[in-house]
Design an enzyme around this catalytic site. Structure first.
Site: not given
Length: 273
Positions: A40, A68, A180
Site C-alpha cells: 500500500n 494490490h 492486510h
C-alpha cells in the site's frame, strides 16, 4: 535469529516514517532479518520501483505484497529482476515474480520468506495452504537445515484463515504473521509446537484514519453506496507497527515474540534487547 516484521506501509506518511526510522530501529533491536509489507506504499495502492529501492536502502531485507501487487503497472516489469520483492505465492503459474525468497543473514545463516494470500473475502486465487506446503517441502528448518528461519506473511481478510494457516504449519516455521487489515492484533504468542504467531501486524501509517485512508471519503462510502471521491492516504504522523521474534538457533523455532509500535498515535511497544 532476531526477526523484525513491519505491517503494510500506507502512503507517504508510512513511507517517510519507515525510511526515517528503520535504520535506527534495526540497530536498536539488533535485527538479523527485516521484512516489510509494501503493498500500500504508493498512495495506498501498490508500490513503485523507486519505493522498493528506498525501503531496501533503509534496511529492509525482503518486501512482501498482497492484493494490490499490480496496482503500479511498472512493478510488473521490475519484479522478476528483484528477488527481495515477493508477491503472493498462490497467484496462478506464469504470474510475474516469485512468492518466496531465501536471503542470507549474519552468521552465515539463511532465512526463507513466504508471501501467501487468503481467499475468504478476497480474490479467488489458488489454494494458499497447498502452495505453502509445496514451498516448505523444498526446505528443512534448523541449524543443520537448508534455512535457519522461515517466515510466512499471510495477507488475508479473515482472522480465521490466518489462524488456520498458523496452526497448519505450527512447528515447521518460525513465524506466521497476518497483514492486510491494518489493525495490530493483541494475540501475539508462541503456538504449541514453537511457531510465533500474530493475527495482524498492523500498518505503518497514520492511525487518525480509516485503515490508513483519509476519514471523510472513507466514511462516506459507508453512508452512500455510490461512487465518491477517490480514496487518499491520511497524511498525519505515522505509527510503525509490527512484531519482533527471536528464534532458537538449533531448531529455528520461536523463543520470544513481542509487538512493535513506534511513533504516531498508538501506545508505544518496544522489545528490550
Amino acid at each position: 535469529m532476531r526477526i523484525l516484521f513491519l505491517g503494510d506501509v500506507v502512503g507517504r506518511s508510512g513511507r517517510d516514517a519507515l525510511t526515517a526510522e528503520l535504520p535506527g530501529l534495526r540497530a536498536r533491536l539488533k535485527a538479523d532479518l527485516v521484512v516489510v509489507n509494501a503493498e500500500n506504499a504508493s498512495h495506498g495502492f501498490g508500490v513503485s520501483p523507486d519505493m522498493v529501492r528506498a525501503f531496501l536502502a533503509a534496511g529492509a531485507d525482503v518486501l512482501t505484497l498482497g492484493n494490490h501487487s499490480w496496482d503500479r503497472k511498472e512493478i510488473i516489469g521490475f519484479i522478476d529482476g528483484e528477488p527481495r520483492l515477493i508477491r503472493p505465492l498462490n497467484y496462478p503459474p506464469g504470474t510475474p515474480g516469485r512468492g518466496a525468497t531465501v536471503v542470507e543473514v549474519p552468521g552465515g545463516r539463511k532465512a526463507l520468506v513466504i508471501n501467501a494470500m487468503g481467499r475468504l473475502f478476497m480474490e479467488p486465487l489458488d489454494d494458499p495452504f497447498r502452495a505453502v506446503q509445496a514451498e516448505l517441502a523444498k526446505h528443512t528448518l534448523g541449524a543443520g537445515g537448508t534455512v535457519q528461519a522461515i517466515l510466512i506473511d499471510i495477507h488475508a481478510e479473515a482472522t480465521s484463515e490466518k489462524m488456520a494457516m498458523a496452526h497448519s504449519f505450527d512447528g515447521r516455521v518460525s513465524l506466521v504473521v497476518g497483514t492486510h487489515t491494518h489493525v495490530p492484533s493483541a494475540d501475539h504468542r508462541i503456538l504449541e509446537n514453537g511457531t510465533a504467531y500474530m493475527t495482524d501486524a498492523g500498518m505503518c501509517g497514520d492511525y487518525d484514519s480509516v485503515i490508513g485512508m483519509q476519514k471523510g471519503g472513507a466514511a462516506l462510502r459507508f453512508w452512500k453506496k455510490v461512487p465518491g471521491e477517490k480514496l487518499a492516504p491520511a497524511e498525519g504522523p505515522a505509527s510503525l507497527s509490527g512484531v519482533f521474534v527471536e528464534t532458537d538457533d538449533a531448531t529455528g523455532l520461536a523463543r520470544r515474540v513481542e509487538p512493535v509500535r513506534l511513533g504516531g498515535l498508538l501506545a508505544p511497544a518496544m522489545p528490550a534487547v
